[in-house]
Scaffold this motif. Structure first.
Motif, PDB file in Angstrom:
ATOM      1  N   ASP A 163       6.713  60.019 -41.106  1.00 48.74           N
ATOM      2  CA  ASP A 163       5.481  58.991 -40.843  1.00 48.74           C
ATOM      3  C   ASP A 163       4.733  58.465 -41.900  1.00 48.74           C
ATOM      4  O   ASP A 163       3.827  57.847 -41.988  1.00 48.74           O
ATOM      5  N   ALA A 164       5.095  58.961 -43.174  1.00 49.37           N
ATOM      6  CA  ALA A 164       4.217  58.949 -44.267  1.00 49.37           C
ATOM      7  C   ALA A 164       4.193  57.661 -44.989  1.00 49.37           C
ATOM      8  O   ALA A 164       3.323  57.183 -45.571  1.00 49.37           O
ATOM      9  N   GLY A 165       5.309  56.848 -44.523  1.00 50.93           N
ATOM     10  CA  GLY A 165       5.293  55.339 -45.091  1.00 50.93           C
ATOM     11  C   GLY A 165       5.888  55.245 -46.577  1.00 50.93           C
ATOM     12  O   GLY A 165       6.029  53.940 -46.985  1.00 50.93           O
ATOM     13  N   ARG A 166       6.161  56.404 -47.150  1.00 54.16           N
ATOM     14  CA  ARG A 166       6.596  56.298 -48.384  1.00 54.16           C
ATOM     15  C   ARG A 166       8.062  55.660 -48.416  1.00 54.16           C
ATOM     16  O   ARG A 166       9.056  55.936 -47.637  1.00 54.16           O
TER      17      ARG A 166
ATOM     18  N   ASP B 268      -0.747  41.309 -46.859  1.00 45.50           N
ATOM     19  CA  ASP B 268       0.344  40.313 -46.783  1.00 45.50           C
ATOM     20  C   ASP B 268       0.627  39.404 -47.915  1.00 45.50           C
ATOM     21  O   ASP B 268       1.597  38.802 -47.972  1.00 45.50           O
ATOM     22  N   LEU B 269      -0.558  39.430 -48.641  1.00 51.40           N
ATOM     23  CA  LEU B 269      -0.448  38.254 -49.787  1.00 51.40           C
ATOM     24  C   LEU B 269       0.575  39.141 -51.061  1.00 51.40           C
ATOM     25  O   LEU B 269       0.915  38.164 -51.914  1.00 51.40           O
ATOM     26  N   ALA B 270       0.774  40.259 -50.924  1.00 47.26           N
ATOM     27  CA  ALA B 270       1.520  41.168 -51.828  1.00 47.26           C
ATOM     28  C   ALA B 270       3.026  40.549 -51.735  1.00 47.26           C
ATOM     29  O   ALA B 270       3.455  40.687 -50.847  1.00 47.26           O
ATOM     30  N   PRO B 271       3.571  40.311 -52.809  1.00 45.20           N
ATOM     31  CA  PRO B 271       5.005  40.007 -52.778  1.00 45.20           C
ATOM     32  C   PRO B 271       5.933  41.201 -52.640  1.00 45.20           C
ATOM     33  O   PRO B 271       5.705  42.419 -52.976  1.00 45.20           O
ATOM     34  N   ALA B 272       6.958  41.259 -51.737  1.00 38.74           N
ATOM     35  CA  ALA B 272       7.785  42.151 -51.614  1.00 38.74           C
ATOM     36  C   ALA B 272       8.607  42.280 -53.212  1.00 38.74           C
ATOM     37  O   ALA B 272       8.676  41.363 -53.840  1.00 38.74           O
ATOM     38  N   ARG B 273       8.675  43.501 -53.559  1.00 37.41           N
ATOM     39  CA  ARG B 273       9.259  43.741 -54.892  1.00 37.41           C
ATOM     40  C   ARG B 273      10.640  44.187 -54.811  1.00 37.41           C
ATOM     41  O   ARG B 273      11.291  44.682 -54.146  1.00 37.41           O
ATOM     42  N   ILE B 274      11.186  43.225 -55.633  1.00 37.39           N
ATOM     43  CA  ILE B 274      12.742  43.309 -55.970  1.00 37.39           C
ATOM     44  C   ILE B 274      12.971  44.562 -56.698  1.00 37.39           C
ATOM     45  O   ILE B 274      13.978  45.252 -56.494  1.00 37.39           O
ATOM     46  N   ALA B 275      12.575  44.634 -57.869  1.00 35.24           N
ATOM     47  CA  ALA B 275      12.778  45.959 -58.853  1.00 35.24           C
ATOM     48  C   ALA B 275      11.468  46.707 -59.001  1.00 35.24           C
ATOM     49  O   ALA B 275      10.442  46.372 -59.175  1.00 35.24           O
TER      50      ALA B 275
ATOM     51  N   GLU C 129       5.170  50.069 -52.204  1.00 36.43           N
ATOM     52  CA  GLU C 129       5.398  50.189 -50.714  1.00 36.43           C
ATOM     53  C   GLU C 129       6.082  49.184 -50.126  1.00 36.43           C
ATOM     54  O   GLU C 129       6.266  49.088 -48.844  1.00 36.43           O
ATOM     55  N   LYS C 130       6.599  48.239 -50.680  1.00 32.21           N
ATOM     56  CA  LYS C 130       7.045  46.672 -50.135  1.00 32.21           C
ATOM     57  C   LYS C 130       8.268  46.382 -50.753  1.00 32.21           C
ATOM     58  O   LYS C 130       8.284  45.326 -51.432  1.00 32.21           O
ATOM     59  N   PRO C 131       9.298  47.000 -50.501  1.00 31.75           N
ATOM     60  CA  PRO C 131      10.790  46.648 -50.863  1.00 31.75           C
ATOM     61  C   PRO C 131      11.139  45.254 -50.476  1.00 31.75           C
ATOM     62  O   PRO C 131      10.843  44.956 -49.402  1.00 31.75           O
TER      63      PRO C 131
ATOM     64  N   GLU D 297       1.757  44.691 -64.620  1.00 29.38           N
ATOM     65  CA  GLU D 297       1.792  45.627 -63.859  1.00 29.38           C
ATOM     66  C   GLU D 297       0.432  46.278 -63.402  1.00 29.38           C
ATOM     67  O   GLU D 297      -0.376  46.822 -64.436  1.00 29.38           O
ATOM     68  N   PRO D 298      -0.051  46.306 -62.308  1.00 22.14           N
ATOM     69  CA  PRO D 298       0.841  45.572 -60.993  1.00 22.14           C
ATOM     70  C   PRO D 298       1.110  44.221 -61.101  1.00 22.14           C
ATOM     71  O   PRO D 298       0.475  43.535 -61.961  1.00 22.14           O
ATOM     72  N   HIS D 299       1.685  43.856 -60.235  1.00 20.13           N
ATOM     73  CA  HIS D 299       1.951  42.462 -60.219  1.00 20.13           C
ATOM     74  C   HIS D 299       0.612  41.621 -59.662  1.00 20.13           C
ATOM     75  O   HIS D 299      -0.125  42.264 -59.011  1.00 20.13           O
ATOM     76  N   PRO D 300       0.291  40.563 -60.499  1.00 15.47           N
ATOM     77  CA  PRO D 300      -0.976  39.947 -60.195  1.00 15.47           C
ATOM     78  C   PRO D 300      -1.088  39.646 -58.566  1.00 15.47           C
ATOM     79  O   PRO D 300      -2.356  39.910 -58.174  1.00 15.47           O
ATOM     80  N   ARG D 301      -0.249  39.295 -57.695  1.00 20.92           N
ATOM     81  CA  ARG D 301      -0.449  39.182 -56.347  1.00 20.92           C
ATOM     82  C   ARG D 301      -0.751  40.511 -55.911  1.00 20.92           C
ATOM     83  O   ARG D 301      -1.451  40.342 -54.834  1.00 20.92           O
ATOM     84  N   ASP D 302      -0.197  41.558 -56.345  1.00 23.73           N
ATOM     85  CA  ASP D 302      -0.470  42.755 -55.744  1.00 23.73           C
ATOM     86  C   ASP D 302      -2.041  43.227 -56.000  1.00 23.73           C
ATOM     87  O   ASP D 302      -2.700  43.743 -55.115  1.00 23.73           O
TER      88      ASP D 302
END
Length: 323
Positions: free
Chosen positions: A254-257, A69-76, A220-222, A54-59
């Motif tokens: 507009d906070a993006g959370r 865009d390289l960060a994976p969408a997070r499942i959980a 940030e990227k579900p 944590e974080p995911h290595p790609r994050d």
């Protein structure tokens, strides 16, 4: 199950049977690997241990290069990952912060510093595509050779398939992105679930005649967003039926959370109006109704919400009729 941040802890087991990975979603392929790990650990009288990051290595690399865009969408979330690992019977989890030091470890240093000196792994189980160390230069053959040299066993589990489909976190993300919740449930072996503490929000739902429970999604990227039919556990003896929005609330913020907002059809009277705050709830996302949308004002938003409620009630009624 014990959870450790890093491996410099006196309470960490002196030796272990280990598997390594991100385990995003803890899908059925992960579950099969963890079952094998438990079996091997039992024969060796060792505690089962998961090493995750944590974080995911790609994050990490996405942030480092500025290429989000390289960060994976997070499942959980981490909470849900740990909860599923505990359900799978794991004894201890080591969450290793993925930072520059870890990212630049050579494969040999990763084996020596983390697996041997850090965790004293006596058995290491990995997936068929396992890579490790800086630039992912380490592979199964190197790990196996070092195991023979340094006295720990190494095993590899081949891919796990469901109806001919290789189960992976990427496949789960694709199903979530498509809103195919029945397929997600087949891949996970359970409904897709998000859990967390109920937090205070802007109280906007009250003015829209639709009170909601708010749960943060810690990334940030579900892997999915939209409006869903849900069941909520943790507020009453029985799960509560409802509808939920997962996303960034484009009409009102507009906070993006990323927030999960849940409306339960029948609020438990014993909780009172404010009784949900601070409780840990577990929300099953059963069926996707539609994508998030931006509306021209609160009146249009309110009309859409009430239509979502009607559609969600219809989903449950159809289920009860066996349709």
């Amino acid at each position: 199950m014990q959870v450790f941040r890093g491996f410099h802890h006196a309470a960490l087991a002196p030796a272990c049977a280990l598997t390594i990975g991100n385990f995003d979603g803890v899908h059925r392929g992960h579950q099969a690997m963890l079952a094998l790990l438990r079996n091997e650990a039992q024969h060796r009288r060792l505690p089962t241990t998961v090493l995750t990051f944590e974080p995911h290595p790609r994050d990490y690399f996405a942030a480092l290069t500025g290429k989000t865009d390289l960060a994976p969408a997070r499942i959980a979330t981490l909470r849900d990952k740990l909860s599923e690992l505990e359900r799978c019977g794991i004894d201890q989890v080591v969450v290793l912060p993925f930072d520059q030091r870890v990212a630049t470890l050579t494969p040999q240093a990763f084996i020596d510093d983390v697996l041997v000196r850090g965790l004293n792994a006596r058995y290491v189980l990995v997936g068929d595509d396992f890579k490790f160390g800086a630039k992912r230069a380490g592979d199964y053959d190197l790990l196996d050779a070092e195991g023979s040299r340094q006295g720990f066993d190494v095993a590899r589990m081949m891919s796990y398939e469901v109806h001919g489909l290789r189960v992976s976190s990427s496949v789960v993300r694709d199903a979530l992105s498509a809103g195919d919740m029945p397929q997600v449930e087949r891949l996970l072996g359970r409904p897709y679930t998000i859990s967390g503490h109920v937090i205070h929000g802007a109280k906007l739902g009250r003015s829209l005649d639709c009170r909601t429970l708010n749960v943060r999604f810690g990334h940030e990227k579900p892997a999915t967003t939209g409006i869903f039919v849900v069941r909520t556990h943790g507020l009453a003896e029985q799960a509560l039926e409802g509808v939920a929005s997962l996303g960034v609330r484009p009409t009102v913020e507009d906070a993006g959370r990323v927030l999960l907002e849940v409306h339960c059809f029948d609020w438990p009277s014993h909780l009172g109006k404010e009784g949900g705050y601070g409780k840990i709830v577990r929300v099953e996302l059963l069926h996707k109704l539609r994508d998030e949308a931006r509306y021209d004002g609160l009146e249009a938003l309110q009309a859409a919400i009430h239509q979502d409620i009607a559609d969600a009630r219809g989903f449950f009624e159809a289920q009860r009729r066996g349709a």
